[in-house]
Design a protein around this motif. Structure first.
Motif, PDB file in Angstrom:
ATOM      1  N   LEU A 139     -10.144  -3.302   0.713  1.00 42.58           N
ATOM      2  CA  LEU A 139      -9.243  -4.245   0.064  1.00 42.58           C
ATOM      3  C   LEU A 139      -9.601  -5.694   0.368  1.00 42.58           C
ATOM      4  N   THR A 142       1.091   5.051   0.471  1.00 45.83           N
ATOM      5  CA  THR A 142       0.324   6.149   1.060  1.00 45.83           C
ATOM      6  C   THR A 142       0.991   7.496   0.830  1.00 45.83           C
ATOM      7  N   ALA A 173      -1.899  -1.490  -3.909  1.00 45.06           N
ATOM      8  CA  ALA A 173      -2.838  -0.377  -3.798  1.00 45.06           C
ATOM      9  C   ALA A 173      -2.074   0.919  -3.574  1.00 45.06           C
ATOM     10  N   SER A 174      -2.648   2.009  -4.058  1.00 44.72           N
ATOM     11  CA  SER A 174      -2.037   3.317  -3.870  1.00 44.72           C
ATOM     12  C   SER A 174      -3.132   4.326  -3.568  1.00 44.72           C
ATOM     13  N   ILE A 211       0.859  -1.182   0.000  1.00 46.55           N
ATOM     14  CA  ILE A 211       0.000   0.000   0.000  1.00 46.55           C
ATOM     15  C   ILE A 211       0.895   1.230   0.000  1.00 46.55           C
TER      16      ILE A 211
END
Length: 251
Positions: free
Chosen positions: A230, A90, A144-145, A88
């Motif tokens: 998610l 962030t 994920a971003s 991830i």
């Protein structure tokens, strides 16, 4: 997240990039709900306090997302870890000494545009490139971003914020394209863009005055909501843009 969450059954490495408010909260929550993940936090500076038991199980790796050599060092450092199952990103940049959200065209300048794109658009894709070979070849994984609703072209009703809007929209396009490639080459992966909502962090601090209290999230709540989103996504849903409440956002 309920005790029935699939995170409790995941094993491998979990990487959080950018360890500010949301990043730290994600690592804390993952430490609670995903005991099988070996957690790594990558950022410019080590945020952990010496002797703080909260971070005893979290490894720190230094990373400058705007430096290709730093990305290479990160990838090399992760080669001896279990395969990546969760990544991830962030990291984001909205304001700073050289960058402020623009209210009108006359405030746009080249240096601010380049800086915003370097962090908000280019960095997530270059991160994916650096660590591509480290994902599990046999198990599902997430990349994920954090994006932002203001990066939605279809949802733009107010204008302004040229650099940030455009850079987030560019990130969305790049990771959508990545998702299509990985769907062919890494079919067990799910690439996601996530809008965390307005969260009480340094990034949003100058812009919180008009946010209703029930829509200004603590980092802890934002982290829980993002992991809830998610948790239910599958590879067939790769390449989508999701809000904190699980609703899809228009590009």
């Amino acid at each position: 997240m309920s005790s029935a969450s699939p995170w409790q059954d995941w094993h491998g490495t979990g990487l959080v990039v950018g360890c500010g408010g949301i990043g730290q909260a994600l690592l804390q929550e993952l430490g609670r709900i995903a005991p099988g993940l070996q957690l790594v936090g990558a950022s410019r500076q080590d945020w952990r306090l010496p002797g703080d038991p909260l971070w005893r199980e979290v490894e720190f790796l230094p990373l400058d997302l705007t430096d290709d050599s730093s990305l290479s060092v990160l990838a090399a450092s992760l080669e001896n870890h279990p395969p990546l199952r969760l990544v991830i990103n962030t990291a984001g940049l909205l304001h700073g000494p050289l960058l402020q959200p623009e209210k009108r065209l006359s405030q746009v300048n080249r240096q601010a545009l380049e800086l915003s794109f370097a962090v908000n658009a280019f960095a997530p894709l270059l991160l994916a490139q650096a660590i591509e070979s480290l994902f599990s070849p046999t198990d599902p994984f997430h990349f994920a971003s954090l994006s932002a609703r203001v990066g939605s072209i279809g949802d733009n009703q107010l204008g302004g914020w040229y650099a940030y809007r455009a850079a987030k929209a560019a990130q969305n396009q790049m990771l959508r394209t990545l998702a299509l490639e990985w769907a062919r080459r890494k079919p067990k992966g799910c690439v996601s863009l996530l809008h965390p909502g307005t969260t009480a962090t340094g990034l949003s601090a100058p812009f919180q005055a008009g946010v209703p209290p029930d829509r200004l999230f603590s980092p802890e709540r934002a982290a829980q909501q993002l992991l809830d989103v998610l948790a239910v996504l599958e590879p067939q849903q790769t390449g989508q843009f999701w809000a904190w409440d699980g609703q899809q956002i228009a590009w």
